[in-house]
Design a protein around this motif. Structure first.
Motif, short mmCIF file in Angstrom:
data_model
loop_
_atom_site.label_atom_id
_atom_site.label_comp_id
_atom_site.label_asym_id
_atom_site.label_seq_id
_atom_site.Cartn_x
_atom_site.Cartn_y
_atom_site.Cartn_z
N ALA A 116 0.83 -1.21 0.00
CA ALA A 116 0.00 0.00 0.00
C ALA A 116 0.86 1.26 0.00
O ALA A 116 0.55 2.24 -0.69
CB ALA A 116 -0.94 0.00 1.20
N ARG A 117 1.95 1.23 0.74
CA ARG A 117 2.85 2.41 0.82
C ARG A 117 3.61 2.64 -0.49
O ARG A 117 4.06 3.75 -0.75
CB ARG A 117 3.84 2.23 1.97
CG ARG A 117 3.23 2.47 3.32
CD ARG A 117 4.27 2.79 4.39
NE ARG A 117 3.60 3.06 5.64
CZ ARG A 117 3.53 2.19 6.65
NH1 ARG A 117 4.11 1.01 6.56
NH2 ARG A 117 2.89 2.51 7.75
N LYS A 118 3.75 1.62 -1.31
CA LYS A 118 4.49 1.75 -2.58
C LYS A 118 3.63 2.30 -3.71
O LYS A 118 4.16 2.67 -4.76
CB LYS A 118 5.05 0.38 -2.99
CG LYS A 118 6.18 -0.10 -2.10
CD LYS A 118 6.61 -1.49 -2.50
CE LYS A 118 7.67 -2.02 -1.55
NZ LYS A 118 7.99 -3.43 -1.81
N LEU A 119 2.33 2.35 -3.53
CA LEU A 119 1.46 2.84 -4.59
C LEU A 119 1.65 4.34 -4.78
O LEU A 119 1.93 5.07 -3.83
CB LEU A 119 0.00 2.54 -4.26
CG LEU A 119 -0.36 1.05 -4.16
CD1 LEU A 119 -1.80 0.89 -3.70
CD2 LEU A 119 -0.13 0.33 -5.47
N ARG A 120 1.52 4.81 -6.02
CA ARG A 120 1.71 6.24 -6.30
C ARG A 120 0.67 7.11 -5.61
O ARG A 120 0.99 8.20 -5.15
CB ARG A 120 1.64 6.48 -7.81
CG ARG A 120 2.88 6.01 -8.54
CD ARG A 120 2.80 6.39 -9.99
NE ARG A 120 3.97 5.89 -10.69
CZ ARG A 120 4.13 5.93 -11.99
NH1 ARG A 120 3.18 6.44 -12.75
NH2 ARG A 120 5.22 5.47 -12.56
N GLN A 121 -0.57 6.65 -5.60
CA GLN A 121 -1.65 7.42 -4.96
C GLN A 121 -1.52 7.31 -3.44
O GLN A 121 -1.38 6.22 -2.90
CB GLN A 121 -3.01 6.88 -5.41
CG GLN A 121 -4.20 7.49 -4.75
CD GLN A 121 -4.29 9.00 -4.89
OE1 GLN A 121 -4.06 9.73 -3.93
NE2 GLN A 121 -4.61 9.47 -6.09
N ALA A 122 -1.52 8.45 -2.76
CA ALA A 122 -1.27 8.46 -1.31
C ALA A 122 -2.53 8.46 -0.46
O ALA A 122 -2.44 8.39 0.76
CB ALA A 122 -0.40 9.67 -0.94
N ARG A 123 -3.70 8.55 -1.09
CA ARG A 123 -4.96 8.55 -0.32
C ARG A 123 -5.96 7.63 -0.99
O ARG A 123 -6.37 7.87 -2.14
CB ARG A 123 -5.56 9.96 -0.27
CG ARG A 123 -5.11 10.79 0.89
CD ARG A 123 -5.76 12.17 0.84
NE ARG A 123 -7.13 12.18 1.32
CZ ARG A 123 -7.48 12.39 2.58
NH1 ARG A 123 -6.58 12.59 3.50
NH2 ARG A 123 -8.75 12.40 2.93
N PHE A 124 -6.35 6.58 -0.27
CA PHE A 124 -7.36 5.66 -0.82
C PHE A 124 -7.92 4.78 0.29
O PHE A 124 -7.33 4.67 1.37
CB PHE A 124 -6.78 4.78 -1.94
CG PHE A 124 -5.56 3.99 -1.56
CD1 PHE A 124 -5.65 2.80 -0.86
CD2 PHE A 124 -4.29 4.44 -1.91
CE1 PHE A 124 -4.52 2.07 -0.50
CE2 PHE A 124 -3.16 3.72 -1.56
CZ PHE A 124 -3.27 2.53 -0.86
N ALA A 125 -9.05 4.17 0.00
CA ALA A 125 -9.66 3.18 0.90
C ALA A 125 -10.18 2.03 0.04
O ALA A 125 -10.97 2.25 -0.88
CB ALA A 125 -10.80 3.80 1.71
N ILE A 126 -9.69 0.83 0.32
CA ILE A 126 -10.00 -0.37 -0.46
C ILE A 126 -10.78 -1.35 0.40
O ILE A 126 -10.49 -1.53 1.59
CB ILE A 126 -8.69 -1.05 -0.95
CG1 ILE A 126 -7.97 -0.17 -1.97
CG2 ILE A 126 -8.96 -2.44 -1.52
CD1 ILE A 126 -6.60 -0.70 -2.37
#
Length: 196
Positions: free
Chosen positions: A63-73
């Motif tokens: 999750a920390r490696k994803l480009r988008q810094a704000r999300f909820a899955i």
């Protein structure tokens, strides 16, 4: 940090809907969870609200490696065996926590925007973009459209999977009136468990 969200909980059904507006996902046998990231802060929570961030490090690191810094899955924590089938006993034992991955099937928030009012097919398209080229740690739930549903359920039973979940492609994410349908393989061990 983005707020947690109330889970959409599928209703049990005996028949698979086969119309063209339905999509069907394999039901993985694991722990339902929400994964929320806000910058460097990542939280992985169980359906009951337990903090599992410490327990499943691979999911959190991915999750920390994803480009988008704000999300909820919204997804399911699973451990896959060599065939790619979820192994609930391995997950429940707690001995393989570092191998657990998140089977992601919905995106509830992205970049500070609440996506729950969007139709499912749009949320899934955004989820696919978010997780593109991240095949390990967190992976997108594959799905099949429409008329294939009954055949997919038969195949799931043949491969001794838990079953399938069917969702209308146009529907919003509505926890209190959730219209997702779960069709379970009655021969699967999950049928005799008291919890999921």
């Amino acid at each position: 940090m983005p707020k947690g969200f109330e889970f959409c909980v599928p209703k049990a059904a005996k028949a698979v809907p086969a119309g063209p507006d339905w999509i069907h996902e394999i039901k993985y046998d694991g722990y339902r969870a929400r994964l929320v990231r806000d910058g460097e802060a990542v939280r992985l929570e169980s359906k009951a609200g337990l903090d599992w961030t410490w327990r499943f490090p691979w999911i959190v690191e991915t999750a920390r490696k994803l480009r988008q810094a704000r999300f909820a899955i919204d997804g399911e924590i699973v451990i896959l065996d060599v065939r790619g089938i979820s192994d609930f006993d391995a997950l429940h034992s707690g001995k393989h926590n570092a191998e657990a991955q998140l089977y992601a099937f919905d995106l509830v928030e992205l970049g500070g925007d609440d996506l729950r009012q969007l139709p499912l097919f749009e949320r899934k398209a955004e989820l696919d973009k978010l997780l593109r080229q991240r095949a390990e740690g967190i992976f997108v739930a594959p799905f099949e459209p429409g008329a294939i549903g009954p055949d997919l359920f038969e195949a799931a039973c043949r491969f001794e999977l838990e079953g399938i979940v069917s969702k209308h492609r146009e529907r919003r994410y509505r926890p209190r009136t959730c219209d997702w349908l779960k069709i379970k393989n009655r021969a699967h061990p999950a049928m005799s468990r008291r919890f999921e």
